[in-house]
Scaffold this active site. Structure first.
Site, PDB file in Angstrom:
ATOM      1  N   LYS A  13      90.619  54.169  10.193  1.00  0.00           N
ATOM      2  CA  LYS A  13      89.247  54.585   9.841  1.00  0.00           C
ATOM      3  C   LYS A  13      88.859  54.143   8.428  1.00  0.00           C
ATOM      4  O   LYS A  13      87.753  53.640   8.224  1.00  0.00           O
ATOM      5  CB  LYS A  13      89.103  56.106   9.963  1.00  0.00           C
ATOM      6  CG  LYS A  13      89.168  56.643  11.373  1.00  0.00           C
ATOM      7  CD  LYS A  13      88.790  58.102  11.443  1.00  0.00           C
ATOM      8  CE  LYS A  13      89.717  59.003  10.648  1.00  0.00           C
ATOM      9  NZ  LYS A  13      91.106  58.946  11.127  1.00  0.00           N
ATOM     10  N   ARG A  88      84.711  67.171  10.414  1.00  0.00           N
ATOM     11  CA  ARG A  88      86.088  67.249  10.891  1.00  0.00           C
ATOM     12  C   ARG A  88      86.239  68.237  12.048  1.00  0.00           C
ATOM     13  O   ARG A  88      87.282  68.290  12.697  1.00  0.00           O
ATOM     14  CB  ARG A  88      87.012  67.645   9.733  1.00  0.00           C
ATOM     15  CG  ARG A  88      88.489  67.439   9.987  1.00  0.00           C
ATOM     16  CD  ARG A  88      89.307  67.745   8.762  1.00  0.00           C
ATOM     17  NE  ARG A  88      89.097  66.773   7.699  1.00  0.00           N
ATOM     18  CZ  ARG A  88      89.749  65.613   7.606  1.00  0.00           C
ATOM     19  NH1 ARG A  88      90.640  65.283   8.512  1.00  0.00           N
ATOM     20  NH2 ARG A  88      89.506  64.788   6.614  1.00  0.00           N
ATOM     21  N   ARG A 127     105.518  52.828   8.382  1.00  0.00           N
ATOM     22  CA  ARG A 127     105.134  52.516   7.005  1.00  0.00           C
ATOM     23  C   ARG A 127     106.318  52.672   6.048  1.00  0.00           C
ATOM     24  O   ARG A 127     107.087  53.623   6.145  1.00  0.00           O
ATOM     25  CB  ARG A 127     104.017  53.460   6.531  1.00  0.00           C
ATOM     26  CG  ARG A 127     102.651  53.165   7.074  1.00  0.00           C
ATOM     27  CD  ARG A 127     101.682  54.193   6.525  1.00  0.00           C
ATOM     28  NE  ARG A 127     100.388  54.131   7.176  1.00  0.00           N
ATOM     29  CZ  ARG A 127      99.519  55.129   7.227  1.00  0.00           C
ATOM     30  NH1 ARG A 127      99.827  56.294   6.662  1.00  0.00           N
ATOM     31  NH2 ARG A 127      98.365  54.993   7.822  1.00  0.00           N
ATOM     32  N   ARG A 161     107.649  58.011   3.509  1.00  0.00           N
ATOM     33  CA  ARG A 161     107.150  59.300   3.024  1.00  0.00           C
ATOM     34  C   ARG A 161     107.381  60.375   4.085  1.00  0.00           C
ATOM     35  O   ARG A 161     107.361  60.099   5.285  1.00  0.00           O
ATOM     36  CB  ARG A 161     105.653  59.218   2.704  1.00  0.00           C
ATOM     37  CG  ARG A 161     105.303  58.266   1.588  1.00  0.00           C
ATOM     38  CD  ARG A 161     103.829  58.271   1.289  1.00  0.00           C
ATOM     39  NE  ARG A 161     103.040  57.967   2.491  1.00  0.00           N
ATOM     40  CZ  ARG A 161     101.721  57.787   2.480  1.00  0.00           C
ATOM     41  NH1 ARG A 161     101.037  57.907   1.364  1.00  0.00           N
ATOM     42  NH2 ARG A 161     101.080  57.507   3.604  1.00  0.00           N
ATOM     43  N   ARG A 172     100.286  66.106  13.085  1.00  0.00           N
ATOM     44  CA  ARG A 172      98.940  65.735  12.652  1.00  0.00           C
ATOM     45  C   ARG A 172      98.068  65.377  13.839  1.00  0.00           C
ATOM     46  O   ARG A 172      96.863  65.694  13.870  1.00  0.00           O
ATOM     47  CB  ARG A 172      99.016  64.542  11.683  1.00  0.00           C
ATOM     48  CG  ARG A 172      99.586  64.902  10.314  1.00  0.00           C
ATOM     49  CD  ARG A 172      99.897  63.666   9.497  1.00  0.00           C
ATOM     50  NE  ARG A 172      98.693  62.867   9.209  1.00  0.00           N
ATOM     51  CZ  ARG A 172      98.737  61.641   8.726  1.00  0.00           C
ATOM     52  NH1 ARG A 172      99.899  61.052   8.477  1.00  0.00           N
ATOM     53  NH2 ARG A 172      97.614  60.988   8.472  1.00  0.00           N
TER      54      ARG A 172
END
Length: 218
Positions: A13, A88, A127, A161, A172
């Protein structure tokens, strides 16, 4: 144009918002940027938000809504804006509708970036961030460093992370499905949703989104 961008974590996004806003010559309004700007500038809304964050609490919708409304009222947003991260949830979407109605404005489209859940997990969990400079980002599959675990740019150690671990990513996604995804049905009832397949190269996704928006104006 006035556009809302939605999609799960890892859908791209932020990247797409930046490109689309530039192509459309409208401001990219990100809730993350709004919070950082208000807090760093010490605005009344920023101080209020910081008081909740410092206490370990979620910032209430009322504060987020007021920040977004304040930003949408800036002169550079007079001819349109692209909202990223707001609304949201359905309550925020209703507040946005109220704001637009009060100001005799309307949304042109809600772009839903569609990505399979397994791809989202792969994108985020893969990542690897440089410990020396967090702007140096690699991926275990899509953008491998020349030497595993070592940053190509500065030689720093690459690490994953905690927020990018698979279990966290799936949590999430659960939050997204519960809180944010319902706004898609909310906007479908207003015939505003345009679904954009978000697999492929960044430029390809941008082209699909721009083509869909151009079709709306014909």
């Amino acid at each position: 144009m006035r556009i809302v961008l939605v999609g799960p974590p890892g859908a791209g996004k932020g990247t797409q918002a930046a490109y689309l806003a530039k192509n459309l010559a409208i401001p990219h309004i990100s809730t993350g940027d709004l919070f950082r700007a208000n807090i760093s500038q010490g605005t009344p809304l920023g101080l209020e938000a910081k008081s909740y964050m410092d206490a370990g609490n979620l910032v209430p919708d009322s504060v987020t809504i007021r920040m977004a409304e304040d930003r949408m009222g800036h002169e550079d947003a007079a001819n349109g804006f692209l909202l990223d991260g707001f609304p949201r949830n359905v309550g925020q979407a209703e507040a946005l509708d109220d704001y637009l109605k009060e100001n005799d404005l309307q949304l042109d489209a809600v772009l839903d970036l569609e990505v399979p859940e397994d791809e989202v997990v792969k994108r985020i969990a893969g990542r690897r961030i440089c410990r020396k400079d967090s702007s140096h980002v690699f991926h275990a599959e899509y953008n491998k460093p020349k030497t595993e675990g070592v940053c190509d740019v500065c030689g720093g150690e690459l690490y994953q992370r905690d927020d990018d671990r698979e279990e966290t990513v799936r949590n999430r996604l659960d939050v997204y499905h519960t809180q944010t995804e319902p706004i898609i049905d909310y906007y479908k009832a207003q015939d505003l949703v345009v679904t954009i397949p978000a697999l492929g190269k960044v430029a390809e996704v941008t082209e699909r989104a721009m083509a869909a928006l151009q079709a709306l104006t014909k």
